[in-house]
Design a protein around this motif. Structure first.
Motif, PDB file in Angstrom:
ATOM      1  N   LEU A 131       0.910  -1.219  -0.017  1.00  0.00           N
ATOM      2  CA  LEU A 131       0.129  -0.018   0.028  1.00  0.00           C
ATOM      3  C   LEU A 131       0.817   1.255  -0.011  1.00  0.00           C
ATOM      4  O   LEU A 131       0.658   2.156  -0.571  1.00  0.00           O
ATOM      5  N   ASN A 279       6.167 -10.567   9.604  1.00  0.00           N
ATOM      6  CA  ASN A 279       5.262 -10.108  10.513  1.00  0.00           C
ATOM      7  C   ASN A 279       4.686 -11.480  11.140  1.00  0.00           C
ATOM      8  O   ASN A 279       3.287 -11.589  11.155  1.00  0.00           O
ATOM      9  N   ASP A 328       0.562   2.694  10.395  1.00  0.00           N
ATOM     10  CA  ASP A 328       0.521   1.795  11.670  1.00  0.00           C
ATOM     11  C   ASP A 328       1.583   2.468  12.501  1.00  0.00           C
ATOM     12  O   ASP A 328       2.111   3.424  12.739  1.00  0.00           O
ATOM     13  N   SER A 663      -8.550  -4.369   5.424  1.00  0.00           N
ATOM     14  CA  SER A 663      -9.054  -3.800   4.128  1.00  0.00           C
ATOM     15  C   SER A 663      -9.076  -4.961   2.895  1.00  0.00           C
ATOM     16  O   SER A 663      -9.827  -5.351   2.164  1.00  0.00           O
TER      17      SER A 663
HETATM   18  C1  6GP Z   1      -2.568  -5.086   6.111  1.00  0.00           C
HETATM   19  C2  6GP Z   1      -3.895  -5.501   6.491  1.00  0.00           C
HETATM   20  O1  6GP Z   1      -4.043  -6.725   6.997  1.00  0.00           O
HETATM   21  C3  6GP Z   1      -4.722  -5.512   5.005  1.00  0.00           C
HETATM   22  O2  6GP Z   1      -6.183  -5.902   5.476  1.00  0.00           O
HETATM   23  C4  6GP Z   1      -4.862  -4.131   4.501  1.00  0.00           C
HETATM   24  O3  6GP Z   1      -5.222  -4.177   3.179  1.00  0.00           O
HETATM   25  C5  6GP Z   1      -3.159  -3.840   4.393  1.00  0.00           C
HETATM   26  O4  6GP Z   1      -2.561  -3.708   5.706  1.00  0.00           O
HETATM   27  C6  6GP Z   1      -3.272  -2.351   3.861  1.00  0.00           C
HETATM   28  O5  6GP Z   1      -3.774  -1.299   4.711  1.00  0.00           O
HETATM   29  N1  6GP Z   1      -1.823  -5.089   7.465  1.00  0.00           N
HETATM   30  C7  6GP Z   1      -0.584  -5.354   7.528  1.00  0.00           C
HETATM   31  O6  6GP Z   1       0.103  -5.496   6.606  1.00  0.00           O
HETATM   32  C8  6GP Z   1      -0.075  -4.961   8.583  1.00  0.00           C
HETATM   33  O7  6GP Z   1       1.194  -5.411   9.026  1.00  0.00           O
HETATM   34  C9  6GP Z   1      -0.082  -4.118  10.980  1.00  0.00           C
HETATM   35  O8  6GP Z   1      -0.416  -4.360   9.713  1.00  0.00           O
END
Ligand code: 6GP
Length: 822
Positions: A131, A279, A328, A663
């Motif tokens: 993202l 992770n 985050d 998401s």
């Molecule tokens: C991810 C979420 O699991 C995913 O649903 C979302 O589309 C993405 O973030 C972008 O927003 N989360 C992670 O990869 C993560 O490490 C701490 O979250």
């Protein structure tokens, strides 16, 4: 003296001859290679350097514009970026693909072969990092001045190979062949301190100040990678920090012959940016991880202050120069670090510094999973960052006063909101710190933002309802359609005009063609051709032959129980057992494609991969099934492989338990490429379904409210097993030893499902089977399927990351978008 940047230089001419000449010059002058001896990799490096010149020129000019116009810049702080291979994307953005092809063709060099040489920077785990890269692409495209700050990990996410059906992790070597995209910036070196203690000193103006005396100092070195925008004169910058020792070695120790100690410090300092943490839960409480987070956050904030001072702007106007997004909580220590820099280093008063900090930072949450919420033991944080712990305490004291005033006598609320968790061993809660220090807090899809307000951050939402907003994720249509799916791109351009990659709502224009039989058949032809290409790749990587005409049913993403790849496998095996029972069963040919990495320490995720490979071995080689269903585990899912897989998907599996997936973005990429989704009401699925139309989406499963209710009422998975013969049959089959040849192999999975089933697979099993039945029925009507496929693409415009970035500019950053055309 201030000099203006020059116009187009001789190195950046845009004709095929210019490009060819620049390419040859780079081959000889920059790489020292004779054209007659050059390898494909040399060709890649030479072309990359050539294209980089073009991107750099734009970057320098747009940066200069930002300075003269004193524009507020966006800094996107992210511990992860997953840009994918750069070269093809730059060529696309610059409109130079055809020219480069021609230029190389004149030398007898194949562009595709050159593009295949690039090693992608795997500097992220999955969704969050990808993202961040989509956002840099869109920031550049919509014309926002921006820097993505992160870590230049020497070793990114591991490469995955499959051996005897198991995932084997192989060290990533993205830097081994050289990295032509990055530029080292000696002028941007920063020093980062760790450990030691604080003292109160009196400054020149007679005021007391806190002085931090560190135990060690590490150098942060900046490496810049320019990120071009589509048809845009703005470039984003990805500035990644590498850690180095301040001194190469300790001379005193060296002179005493203590060679080990002489280099000890150097090794420890360099370790900071050595490796990306996968992770999984193992990184929790890992001191090195906290060091990494502080390291890049501190480098970034110091760098921003340096840049604004070059503009002649004082520290107390930091918020006017920068909008800082915390991707985050990984960079959440920024709250304390910015306070430290403003108060201790730049001598602002506490209250003034606090106003600046809060007007600068914003926080995006990316997960509701409780195990992913970061907290650091107070002792560890205080040992590494003694001054920050003091600052956190002071922020907390002010903050808790505010809470007391708003909710007098509510001690429980106070304990929940506090930056310090005092319920046992004391921890600093990073999400709380991020909320308190930010102007805006957002989730990444409507449902997720709503759940954030109702659950994880409920007390903050009660205190500051206006702080909360939503920005639904988006994906870049450049990389994930135009570049990955040129066949579709061409058809879209022919039908909707050429501006769609930069204005995705234009895809609506194809909707009127939905009922045109010729358009439908062209549409099918594109998909089939993509599937043929993927089939060839699958054969090359796995040795498995699959039929391009079969339904390509795809689930590619990180392997995690909540994403429920094993629910998908329950369906696969149910079909298999049905075919064994009834070889004449009316089941259309399907190819199930799985892909994704499991965190190395995640036991059950690795078993799920093993279950997929075992199903693959059994089913693909069973003569009774005779190729009607096939199962593939595609190894090493990364950005490059994703670009081959998404365009070939007919069905996109988005089957996470409702309320778990913040998401999802793979869901967007596949729907945009004309796949139909089978999914739950989770994350962005909800909005995708709204957009494409409920009739073009296969919905099943509990919704988030029902999940909570079921769990509260005492969910007993074994009852489901006892009462559903089909479910019993398939679970017994998994536990029987027929798969993988070992009775014990899948016992942990079976036991987990029967005794706990934390992600409610057994509850959703029947609904899922029914939805899959609807999939098969629609597939048998190719015209109806094609219609739904076209409508998926046509109506996905709002999921462009350009829209997300515009939302951030408006709702979060307060930045105006003025796109300047070249
Ligand atoms: C991810 C979420 O699991 C995913 O649903 C979302 O589309 C993405 O973030 C972008 O927003 N989360 C992670 O990869 C993560 O490490 C701490 O979250």
């Amino acid at each position: 003296m201030k000099t203006k940047t020059p116009g187009a230089s001789i190195r950046t001419g845009t004709g095929a001859d210019d490009l060819r000449q620049a390419f040859l010059d780079n081959l000889v002058c920059a790489l020292g290679r004779l054209p007659s001896h050059a390898t494909s990799h040399d060709h890649y490096l030479a072309l990359a350097l050539t294209v980089r010149d073009h991107v750099m020129e734009r970057g320098v000019k747009s940066f200069e514009r930002g300075d003269t116009q004193q524009i507020r810049r966006v800094a996107y702080l992210s511990a992860e970026f997953l840009p994918g291979p750069h070269l093809g994307n730059h060529l696309l953005n610059l409109g130079l693909t055809g020219t480069a092809d021609k230029a190389l063709d004149g030398l007898g060099i194949d562009l595709d072969q050159v593009l295949a040489q690039e090693q992608e920077p795997g500097l992220g785990n999955g969704g969050l990092g990808r993202l961040a890269s989509c956002y840099l692409d869109s920031l550049a495209t919509v014309g926002v001045q921006s820097v993505g700050y992160g870590i230049r990990y020497e070793f990114g996410i591991f490469d995955q190979t499959i051996r005897d059906g198991w995932q084997v992790e192989v060290t990533d070597k993205w830097l081994h062949g050289g990295n032509p995209w990055e530029v080292y910036r000696p002028g941007a070196v920063q020093e980062v301190k760790f450990g030691g203690h604080t003292e109160v000193v009196t400054d020149a103006a007679g005021r007391s100040r806190v002085h931090w005396v560190p135990a060690i100092v590490v150098r942060g070195e900046a490496y810049d990678t320019p990120i071009s925008g589509f048809d845009s004169d703005t470039c984003a910058l990805m500035r990644l920090w590498k850690s180095e020792a301040v001194e190469s070695f300790d001379f005193e120790a060296f002179n005493h012959g203590d060679y080990d100690r002489a280099v000890e410090q150097k090794v420890a300092s360099e370790n900071l940016s050595k490796v990306l943490y996968p992770n999984d839960e193992l990184h929790r409480g890992k001191e090195l991880r906290l060091k990494q987070q502080y390291f890049f956050t501190s480098c970034a904030l110091q760098d921003m202050l340096r840049i604004q001072s070059l503009r002649g702007s004082p520290p107390d106007s930091f918020h006017r120069n920068w909008a800082v997004q915390l991707n985050d909580t990984h960079p959440a220590i920024a709250v304390a670090e910015l306070m430290r820099l403003l108060v201790d280093v730049h001598a602002l008063e506490w209250d003034a510094a606090w106003s600046v900090t809060r007007a600068t930072l914003s926080y995006t949450n990316h997960t509701l999973l409780p195990e992913a919420l970061e907290r650091w033991p107070v002792d560890m944080l205080g040992g590494l960052l003694p001054r920050h712990l003091e600052i956190i305490y002071e922020i907390n004291a002010h903050f808790l006063d505010e809470v007391r005033a708003a909710f007098p006598g509510d001690d429980e609320r106070l304990a929940r909101l506090s930056l310090i968790d005092e319920s046992g061993l004391r921890y600093v809660r990073m999400a709380n710190l991020a909320c308190v220090g930010s102007q805006t807090v957002n989730g990444v899809a409507e449902l997720h933002s709503e759940l954030l307000r109702q659950t994880v951050l409920v007390d903050f939402a009660a205190l500051w309802p206006d702080k909360f907003t939503n920005v639904t994720n988006g994906v870049t249509p450049r990389r994930f359609v135009a570049l990955a799916n040129p066949g579709l791109g061409k058809l879209l351009t022919k039908t909707a005009g050429k501006s769609w990659p930069g204005d995705l709502d234009k895809l609506r224009k194809i909707e009127p063609h939905t009922d045109d039989p010729r358009f439908r058949s062209e549409w099918r032809e594109v998909k089939l051709s993509n599937k043929r290409q993927l089939a060839a790749l699958i054969a090359e990587r796995t040795g498995i032959e699959v039929a391009p005409e079969s339904l390509f049913d795809v689930q590619v993403k990180r392997i995690h129980e909540y994403k429920r790849q094993h629910l998908n496998l329950l369906h696969v095996l149910t079909l298999y057992l049905r075919l064994k029972r009834d070889p004449k069963a009316d089941i259309p040919a399907r190819t199930f494609i799985f892909g994704g990495k499991a965190a190395p320490g995640y036991f059950l995720a690795k078993r799920i991969i093993r279950l997929a490979t075992a199903a693959s071995d059994l089913i693909n080689n069973d003569r009774d099934v005779a190729g009607r269903i096939k199962v593939v585990f595609f190894p090493d899912f990364n950005v490059r492989n994703a670009q081959s897989i998404y365009p070939a998907a007919d069905l996109s599996e988005q089957v996470s338990l409702a309320g778990m997936e913040a998401s999802g973005t793979g869901n967007m990429k596949m729907s945009l490429n004309g796949a139909l989704t089978i999914g739950t009401l989770d994350g962005a699925n909800v909005e995708i379904r709204e957009a494409v139309g409920a009739e073009n989406f296969f919905l099943f499963g509990l919704n988030a409210g029902e999940v909570v209710a079921l769990k509260r009422g005492g969910y007993r998975p074994r009852d489901r097993y006892d009462s559903d013969p089909l479910l019993r049959e398939v679970i017994d089959f998994i536990g029987s030893g027929a798969l993988g040849g070992d009775v014990d192999l899948f016992q942990p999975l079976v036991a987990n499902l029967l005794d706990h089933d934390p992600y409610l697979l057994l509850a959703d099993y029947r609904g899922y089977l029914n939805a899959q039945q609807r999939v098969s029925e629609l597939w048998m009507d190719p015209e109806a399927w094609t219609r739904a496929s076209i409508l998926n693409t046509a109506r996905m415009g709002r999921f462009s990351s350009d829209r997300s970035i515009r939302d951030y500019c408006q709702r979060v950053w307060n930045v105006n978008i003025k796109k300047q055309k070249k």
